[in-house]
Write a protein that holds these residues in place. Structure first.
Motif, PDB file in Angstrom:
ATOM      1  N   UNK A   4      43.394  39.455  48.863  1.00  0.00           N
ATOM      2  CA  UNK A   4      42.803  39.378  47.537  1.00  0.00           C
ATOM      3  C   UNK A   4      43.909  38.996  46.560  1.00  0.00           C
ATOM      4  N   UNK A   5      43.700  37.926  45.823  1.00  0.00           N
ATOM      5  CA  UNK A   5      44.670  37.509  44.809  1.00  0.00           C
ATOM      6  C   UNK A   5      44.400  38.286  43.528  1.00  0.00           C
ATOM      7  N   UNK A  82      45.327  26.437  45.070  1.00  0.00           N
ATOM      8  CA  UNK A  82      46.396  26.236  46.056  1.00  0.00           C
ATOM      9  C   UNK A  82      46.685  27.536  46.806  1.00  0.00           C
ATOM     10  N   UNK A  83      46.725  28.633  46.078  1.00  0.00           N
ATOM     11  CA  UNK A  83      47.020  29.919  46.708  1.00  0.00           C
ATOM     12  C   UNK A  83      45.887  30.365  47.627  1.00  0.00           C
ATOM     13  N   UNK A  84      44.662  30.111  47.228  1.00  0.00           N
ATOM     14  CA  UNK A  84      43.525  30.428  48.097  1.00  0.00           C
ATOM     15  C   UNK A  84      43.643  29.669  49.411  1.00  0.00           C
ATOM     16  N   UNK A  91      39.142  36.199  47.490  1.00  0.00           N
ATOM     17  CA  UNK A  91      38.818  36.748  46.182  1.00  0.00           C
ATOM     18  C   UNK A  91      39.974  36.561  45.216  1.00  0.00           C
ATOM     19  N   UNK A  92      39.634  36.358  43.938  1.00  0.00           N
ATOM     20  CA  UNK A  92      40.612  36.293  42.855  1.00  0.00           C
ATOM     21  C   UNK A  92      40.104  37.197  41.738  1.00  0.00           C
ATOM     22  N   UNK A  93      40.916  38.185  41.361  1.00  0.00           N
ATOM     23  CA  UNK A  93      40.550  39.123  40.316  1.00  0.00           C
ATOM     24  C   UNK A  93      41.560  39.044  39.180  1.00  0.00           C
ATOM     25  N   UNK A  94      41.110  39.333  37.948  1.00  0.00           N
ATOM     26  CA  UNK A  94      42.023  39.320  36.806  1.00  0.00           C
ATOM     27  C   UNK A  94      41.485  40.202  35.680  1.00  0.00           C
ATOM     28  N   UNK A 118      34.245  31.809  46.877  1.00  0.00           N
ATOM     29  CA  UNK A 118      35.347  32.743  46.665  1.00  0.00           C
ATOM     30  C   UNK A 118      34.934  33.757  45.604  1.00  0.00           C
ATOM     31  N   UNK A 119      35.121  35.017  45.900  1.00  0.00           N
ATOM     32  CA  UNK A 119      34.778  36.053  44.936  1.00  0.00           C
ATOM     33  C   UNK A 119      35.677  35.924  43.712  1.00  0.00           C
ATOM     34  N   UNK A 120      35.098  35.971  42.517  1.00  0.00           N
ATOM     35  CA  UNK A 120      35.845  35.918  41.266  1.00  0.00           C
ATOM     36  C   UNK A 120      35.349  37.025  40.354  1.00  0.00           C
TER      37      UNK A 120
END
Length: 466
Positions: A4-5, A82-84, A91-94, A118-120
């Motif tokens: 998970x990013x 790119x990181x995905x 997933x990318x969370x912020x 991709x989960x956001x």
């Protein structure tokens, strides 16, 4: 258990970070990321330098937890995609921010990621309450602080969440750029070493700063906060700006009593600024009150440049501008005086001052900066009436009668100039040609005459507007 990013922006902390706490609770491998996109590289000189310091400190904080902060530069969507691809993250969370450009960017990123499966997810945490959570019965948002304050008290502020006990690392870390190669402090030139003496960077120092404030000054905050020579304020504005401490942590730490109540109101003013920026984004770029759109502000001039160089001959104004240039911050009472002098005594556009603050403040916040300048100018929400002009001499006599503050920052009027006064000449651009031995200038304009000129301009404007 795909990675998970976790994308950090202005939430560079472990404690009271709802996004990070939720991510750690999943048990998934976490890849912390910071992206230097236009929202970072476009910051003013001092804020960009301070952001670099914050990122470096947070990277060290993560390293102490066995994690890494992956650094990437360029458009955020490109960097995240790119990181995905490199990590197989699903997933990318912020944590959410509320500037209009940031919201547009985040909306595009969220839509793109979800289209790709991709989960956001985005999370609260930068403010005490989300801008849409407080809503009056008669409208979509609050335009005046006092009812906003009552509504915030009625809603309540969620308790802070503790730092995660463990951050699960990925099986393999992706590549990271070198922070030094970004040269975030390049625009500071010789001013960076001066600012470094006064910045208290990072989560640990932010918590120490809060503890010092709670140990004494907060009890006197209600009565002493307007006196710039006294150690009566928390100094947490720079740490809140970069998310090195959470606002909910600070809110709940404040004690009961007059000092704690007044301090919480200042936190609420910060929320109010973000509330207004969210609902009326033109706050950042044009007069918030439409009737002020045609006011004949003066543009750049020799006078505005003299103001920038802190050579107006008005001691409280010059001391404040020098404090900002040397330390990166500025006492709140003096901020109002400095802004009033530019917009009312000089009748210069508030955008000139707003942009200068954006370049010089390490605690620069887009919402608070814009609202503060428009509040003083008279064009903003909850604004002081235009005829209420801060007389800098009267303010100095009331809040700095001993001249302790002014002598701290103005070498020309100090019998024995201290380090802050001398640092002004060390940090100021060489092109300004300033030397410690120069005599202090005569006033650019008499404050009383400046007030009369401002009132005349206002009356003429009202007459033309009908």
């Amino acid at each position: 258990m795909t990675p998970l990013i976790v994308w950090f922006r202005r939430d560079l902390r472990l404690d009271d970070n709802p996004m990070l706490a939720a991510a750690a609770a999943t048990g998934r491998p976490l890849i912390p990321v910071f992206v230097a996109d236009a929202s970072v590289t476009g910051l003013g000189a001092a804020a960009r330098w301070r952001m670099g310091q914050a990122v470096e400190s947070f990277a060290q904080r993560l390293a102490g937890q066995g994690a890494r902060l992956i650094l990437r530069r360029g458009p955020a969507l490109t960097a995240l995609l790119d990181l995905v691809r490199e990590t197989g993250a699903q997933g990318v969370w912020w944590g959410r921010l509320y500037e209009p450009q940031t919201r547009d960017r985040d909306r595009l990123i969220k839509d793109t990621l979800r289209t790709l499966g991709i989960e956001a997810r985005s999370f609260a945490g930068h403010t005490l309450a989300e801008p849409w959570e407080l809503r009056p019965a008669s409208g979509q948002f609050y335009k005046v602080f006092t009812p906003f304050w009552r509504a915030l008290q009625g809603l309540g502020v969620a308790p802070p969440v503790p730092a995660p006990a463990r951050l699960t690392p990925p099986a393999e870390w992706p590549g990271s750029e070198d922070l030094a190669s970004w040269r975030l402090g390049a625009a500071m030139n010789r001013g960076a070493p001066v600012l470094a003496r006064y910045a208290e960077t990072g989560e640990v120092r932010a918590q120490d700063r809060l503890a010092r404030f709670l140990a004494g000054p907060v009890a006197r905050y209600a009565t002493e906060r307007d006196f710039p020579a006294l150690p009566a304020t928390s100094g947490l504005s720079e740490n809140l700006t970069y998310g090195e401490i959470g606002p909910r942590r600070v809110w709940h730490a404040a004690p009961q009593g007059a000092g704690g109540e007044t301090f919480r109101k200042e936190l609420a003013w910060r929320d109010f600024a973000h509330h207004l920026m969210f609902h009326t984004p033109h706050l950042l770029t044009e007069a918030w009150r439409p009737e002020w759109a045609g006011f004949p502000w003066q543009g750049e001039s020799d006078a505005t440049e003299t103001w920038r160089r802190a050579r107006t001959g008005v001691t409280l104004v010059d001391a404040g501008l020098r404090q900002m240039y040397v330390t990166g911050t500025l006492h709140n009472r003096v901020r109002m005086v400095v802004a009033s002098y530019l917009t009312k005594n000089l009748i210069s556009h508030w955008k000139i001052g707003m942009d200068w603050f954006a370049d010089c403040l390490t605690d620069w916040d887009p919402a608070s900066n814009a609202m503060g300048w428009q509040w003083v100018a008279g064009s903003g929400p909850d604004a002081a009436p235009y005829f209420r002009v801060f007389n800098p001499d009267t303010q100095a006599d009331k809040f700095d009668k001993s001249m302790a503050y002014r002598r701290t920052f103005i070498a020309e009027i100090a019998p024995h100039p201290g380090p802050e006064a001398r640092a002004w000449f060390e940090a100021a651009p060489r092109a300004w040609g300033l030397e410690p031995g120069q005599p202090y200038p005569r006033p650019l304009i008499d404050p009383a005459q400046g007030r009369l000129r401002a009132l005349a301009a206002y009356q003429a404007f009202r007459a033309r507007a009908g």
